[in-house]
Design a protein around this motif. Structure first.
Motif, PDB file in Angstrom:
ATOM      1  N   GLN B 153       1.054  -1.339  -0.033  1.00  0.00           N
ATOM      2  CA  GLN B 153       0.115   0.118   0.014  1.00  0.00           C
ATOM      3  C   GLN B 153       0.805   1.351   0.073  1.00  0.00           C
ATOM      4  N   VAL B 154       1.841   1.399  -0.838  1.00  0.00           N
ATOM      5  CA  VAL B 154       2.634   2.444  -0.948  1.00  0.00           C
ATOM      6  C   VAL B 154       1.927   3.800  -1.529  1.00  0.00           C
ATOM      7  N   THR B 155       2.134   4.838  -0.922  1.00  0.00           N
ATOM      8  CA  THR B 155       1.930   6.263  -1.420  1.00  0.00           C
ATOM      9  C   THR B 155       2.909   6.739  -1.900  1.00  0.00           C
ATOM     10  N   ILE B 156       2.686   8.064  -2.480  1.00  0.00           N
ATOM     11  CA  ILE B 156       3.951   8.893  -2.732  1.00  0.00           C
ATOM     12  C   ILE B 156       4.693   9.390  -1.165  1.00  0.00           C
ATOM     13  N   GLN B 157       3.651   9.604  -0.404  1.00  0.00           N
ATOM     14  CA  GLN B 157       4.102  10.236   0.730  1.00  0.00           C
ATOM     15  C   GLN B 157       5.192   9.194   1.440  1.00  0.00           C
ATOM     16  N   LYS B 158       4.688   7.858   1.379  1.00  0.00           N
ATOM     17  CA  LYS B 158       5.532   6.769   2.051  1.00  0.00           C
ATOM     18  C   LYS B 158       6.916   6.430   1.466  1.00  0.00           C
ATOM     19  N   LEU B 159       7.084   7.003   0.153  1.00  0.00           N
ATOM     20  CA  LEU B 159       8.085   6.589  -0.694  1.00  0.00           C
ATOM     21  C   LEU B 159       9.424   7.266  -0.150  1.00  0.00           C
ATOM     22  N   ASP B 160       9.299   8.369   0.244  1.00  0.00           N
ATOM     23  CA  ASP B 160      10.809   8.921   0.519  1.00  0.00           C
ATOM     24  C   ASP B 160      11.232   8.242   1.819  1.00  0.00           C
ATOM     25  N   ALA B 161      10.465   7.682   2.559  1.00  0.00           N
ATOM     26  CA  ALA B 161      11.090   7.266   3.848  1.00  0.00           C
ATOM     27  C   ALA B 161      11.464   5.806   3.444  1.00  0.00           C
ATOM     28  N   ILE B 162      10.691   5.173   2.600  1.00  0.00           N
ATOM     29  CA  ILE B 162      11.339   3.810   2.039  1.00  0.00           C
ATOM     30  C   ILE B 162      12.760   3.975   1.396  1.00  0.00           C
ATOM     31  N   LEU B 163      12.863   4.827   0.542  1.00  0.00           N
ATOM     32  CA  LEU B 163      14.182   5.116  -0.361  1.00  0.00           C
ATOM     33  C   LEU B 163      15.371   5.480   0.791  1.00  0.00           C
ATOM     34  N   ALA B 164      14.738   6.078   1.645  1.00  0.00           N
ATOM     35  CA  ALA B 164      15.864   6.465   2.767  1.00  0.00           C
ATOM     36  C   ALA B 164      16.400   5.562   3.302  1.00  0.00           C
ATOM     37  N   LYS B 165      15.686   4.375   3.414  1.00  0.00           N
ATOM     38  CA  LYS B 165      16.261   3.127   4.160  1.00  0.00           C
ATOM     39  C   LYS B 165      17.570   2.622   3.082  1.00  0.00           C
ATOM     40  N   TYR B 166      17.664   3.042   2.106  1.00  0.00           N
ATOM     41  CA  TYR B 166      18.644   2.365   1.227  1.00  0.00           C
ATOM     42  C   TYR B 166      19.791   3.478   0.933  1.00  0.00           C
ATOM     43  N   ALA B 167      19.875   4.543   1.820  1.00  0.00           N
ATOM     44  CA  ALA B 167      20.769   5.622   1.356  1.00  0.00           C
ATOM     45  C   ALA B 167      22.157   4.953   1.473  1.00  0.00           C
ATOM     46  N   ASN B 168      22.439   3.656   2.176  1.00  0.00           N
ATOM     47  CA  ASN B 168      23.769   3.556   2.276  1.00  0.00           C
ATOM     48  C   ASN B 168      23.876   1.917   1.830  1.00  0.00           C
TER      49      ASN B 168
END
Lengths: 598, 168
Positions: B153-168
């Motif tokens: 149930q991904v939303t555009i709002q949730k995306l940033d947080a998800i992507l941030a997990k993969y910053a490194n």
């Protein structure tokens, strides 16, 4: 025997027969597209589907085997509908510019549409991008390709080269080398077998016709034509005759009618090749027996597809090749020297056209080493198929032509030259001459045919003992000469691996690049007759047996060539004009100084 | 069968050479198995990250197959990539359920924030961006997958947080 019913008719056929064969033996023709007997039997196009009682799905009859009690219907409404849909899907992304297509009316796809009664184009596919890959010998147009995979099978399974394969998937699928590399840049042997099996106009020889018409229209050129042995037993097929029909006389007349100034015969040069190659062979044997350096087995070098293959695949073994140029290159070199002198014409005003059963010859004439005095030995090559097209275009009624004879002096040949077009023929021709030179007696085989070397097996071998040789060949007394013959590049690979491993027991090997030899070369008429090879082979044997002289070294015009011009076989003039060298390439052309490809 | 001499391409970096050696070992392991090509390619891509033509050539040579056959398999399966891939593979599901619940919007948004076309890899090599045709989690639509992890149930709002997990 297996009993089954096809279309209500009870029949009985041997076990292992396919439904298609069983039907065909009983007068029922099942429509087909990709199927090619002995070559491509994989059921990739599904056009030949039939209904088998009890089976959930329709069965491809070219691969489905008969079974006891089977009930088959080949033309039920379900089958006919399925075939039409399949056909419409196949043409959905085909470039349907039939009016501007050279295969129109000889196109298997077009004929199939007529057979199936398809009148509409129900599906609109995403058309293949037109991607023309024009190599020196073969032209590939992916917009015409219907992905039947016949060419893939012949290149990978039959020839064992594997230059083309399906790349990508869906509408993006193309049959081509890896990484979109053009044919000229990869290890394609240019054998052209893919052009013979292509049902449409996706694969064909690179055009040589225009160049020849231009030369014929150029009044300042003396246009000399020569034809290979295999052409005469195949060209008549293009005019509706049965495979193997010998049409030498009509062929000569047609060439004259086209306006060639001299109509000569590659056979003449084939006789010359035997004298040169036989002498080279004896030289190598002599050197080997006397403890010198000699590379054996010696391998024939007449087939340019084979030559390109070995340069790519076995670049370390090139010293095994005879240094003899192929017959038509020898011819060209002499046409622009010996013959030019005779007719008092400048070599640059002579234009040599070879009619060949071969596509690789188109590549061969472009080799930088195939020229003398700055002039190419041969100026243009057209295939048997292209010659037939020219004859049609010129409005010549081939079948009603009178027979006529080749011109002298480069048109006279012996029977030994005729069999050059056939697997085993070069070897037999060479042995006829070598044996007689060494012993003073005729080759001890009935009717001069080395029977173990005749036939269409992939690898054949023979051996015979030299007994009571002439004084100058005493060193050969008691030697058992072992020879092998192969046609098709898969067989060549087998014999070359043996050489690589140091296990080859042979002194002399003949290799022809196409399975069966030049009779089924890449430039020959496309035939649907499963016995085509046997029929053309018989045609050439008939030509040989009908000749008054059947040994190359007895050709009076070759004898006079040496007396008047060359001196002696393998002499310095021969080396300058008639012999050549080879280029190590590697599979990825990695041995070429200028790297092409990957 | 004689000892196969392994010939590595010239001009490999030390790291690449190490990977090629691993791949050569994989090839040896699978050499005599029927239908081994896909398995070998699969494992080779795991080691190397993607399938450049030089690597395809290396595998073809080791298996005594033609390059066009190997490349035919590589280009047929969308699993294989001939271009360098990101550290992570981000797939937005565009199966029917995910599509109607906003999957397409996710694709458009990601194209913007990651600055990458579909099938491409971000400049920092962090993500390779693809779409999936139904990952079998329609009840959780719209979904995205990053490597083996499924996000529901991904939303555009949730995306940033998800992507941030993969910053490194």
């Amino acid at each position: 025997m297996v009993n089954l019913t096809i279309n209500g008719k009870k029949i009985s056929v041997p076990e292992g027969t396919t439904i298609m064969e069983a039907a065909s033996k009983n007068g029922i023709q099942i429509p087909r597209l990709c199927y090619l007997p002995n070559i491509h039997e994989v059921g990739s196009c599904r056009i030949c589907v039939v209904e088998v009682e009890g089976a959930k799905t329709l069965q491809a009859s070219c691969i489905a085997k008969v079974a006891e009690g089977m009930v088959v219907t080949t033309n039920s409404p379900r089958v006919r509908k399925a075939r039409k849909i399949l056909y419409q899907l196949i043409i959905s992304d085909h470039a349907k510019d039939c009016l501007g297509c050279a295969r129109s009316q000889s196109c298997e796809l077009q004929q199939l549409g007529k057979t199936l009664g398809v009148e509409s184009q129900y599906f609109e596919g995403k058309p293949q991008k037109q991607h023309l890959d024009k190599s020196l010998a073969i032209t590939k147009d992916s917009s015409k390709c219907i992905l039947c995979r016949r060419c893939v099978t012949i290149c990978n399974e039959i020839q064992g080269v594997g230059v083309i394969n399906p790349q990508n998937r869906g509408f993006a699928t193309v049959i081509e080398p890896a990484a979109e590399l053009p044919l000229d840049s990869v290890n394609c042997s240019m054998c052209g077998q893919c052009t013979v099996v292509c049902p449409v106009n996706a694969l064909k020889e690179t055009d040589g016709i225009e160049q020849v018409w231009d030369a014929l229209g150029n009044k300042s050129k003396r246009v000399v034509v020569l034809t290979a042995p295999a052409v005469r037993v195949a060209i008549a097929e293009e005019f509706g005759c049965e495979a193997g029909t010998v049409a030498t006389g009509k062929l000569v007349s047609a060439l004259r009618a086209l306006g060639f100034d001299d109509v000569f015969d590659t056979n003449w040069a084939a006789d010359l090749t035997i004298v040169e190659e036989g002498t080279e062979f004896l030289g190598r044997i002599k050197a080997a027996l006397k403890g010198g350096k000699a590379v054996l087995p010696m391998i024939t070098s007449c087939s340019p597809g084979w030559i390109k293959y070995i340069e790519h695949t076995f670049p370390a073994q090139l010293a095994h090749l005879s240094t003899c140029k192929s017959p038509h290159m020898m011819f060209g070199a002499l046409a622009k020297s010996y013959y030019a002198e005779k007719i008092n014409t400048a070599p640059e005003d002579i234009f040599v056209v070879s009619v060949m059963p071969c596509t690789a010859k188109k590549f061969e004439i472009n080799r930088p080493e195939m020229q003398n005095g700055g002039l190419p030995n041969v100026d243009a090559v057209i295939t048997t198929r292209e010659l037939a097209a020219m004859i049609n275009e010129a409005g010549i009624d081939f079948m009603n032509l009178e027979d006529s004879e080749f011109d002298a002096p480069l048109g006279f040949s012996t029977g030994a030259a005729d069999i050059f077009g056939l697997t085993g023929g070069v070897m037999e021709a060479a042995l006829r001459t070598v044996y007689e030179l060494v012993t003073g007696r005729e080759l001890p085989f009935p009717n001069l045919h080395v029977s173990p070397l005749i036939g269409l097996d992939m690898v054949k071998e023979a051996s015979f003992k030299i007994e009571n040789p002439l004084e100058e060949y005493k060193f050969l007394d008691g030697l058992e000469i072992r020879v092998a013959v192969t046609s098709g590049l898969k067989g060549a690979k087998q014999l070359l691996r043996q050489i690589e491993e140091g296990l080859s027991p042979y002194h002399f090997i003949e290799v022809m690049g196409c399975p069966g030899g030049c009779i089924t070369g890449g430039g020959q008429p496309r035939s649907t007759d499963p016995d085509v090879r046997v029929k053309r082979m018989k045609g050439l044997l008939k030509e040989d047996e009908g000749k008054r002289i059947r040994k190359s070294h007895e050709n009076p015009f070759i004898i006079s060539l040496y007396e008047e011009f060359l001196g002696h076989p393998n002499g310095s003039k021969s080396h300058e004009l008639l012999h050549t060298h080879y280029t190590p390439r590697g599979i990825y052309n990695e041995y070429l100084t200028k790297t092409v490809g990957v | 069968m004689g000892e196969k001499i392994v010939k590595y391409p010239d001009s490999l970096t030390e790291e690449e050479r190490h990977k090629y050696e691993q791949i050569a070992n994989i090839i040896d392991l699978y050499r005599d198995k029927e239908g081994n090509l896909i398995q070998i390619l699969h494992l080779a891509q795991q080691v190397y990250g993607y399938m450049p033509i030089e690597l395809q050539r290396f595998i073809a040579e080791q298996l005594d197959k033609s390059l066009s056959e190997v490349s035919g398999v590589v280009t047929f399966y969308s699993f294989f990539s001939t271009k360098p891939r990101g550290k992570h593979t981000l797939r937005v599901c565009l199966g029917t359920a995910c599509y109607v619940r906003g999957g397409k919007k996710l694709v458009e948004h990601l194209q913007k924030v990651l600055n990458v076309e579909l099938g491409g890899t971000t400049e920092d090599r962090r993500f390779t961006f693809e779409v999936a045709r139904c990952i079998g989690a329609c009840g959780l639509a719209p979904t995205i997958m990053i490597d083996d992890e499924v996000y529901k149930q991904v939303t555009i709002q949730k995306l940033d947080a998800i992507l941030a997990k993969y910053a490194n």
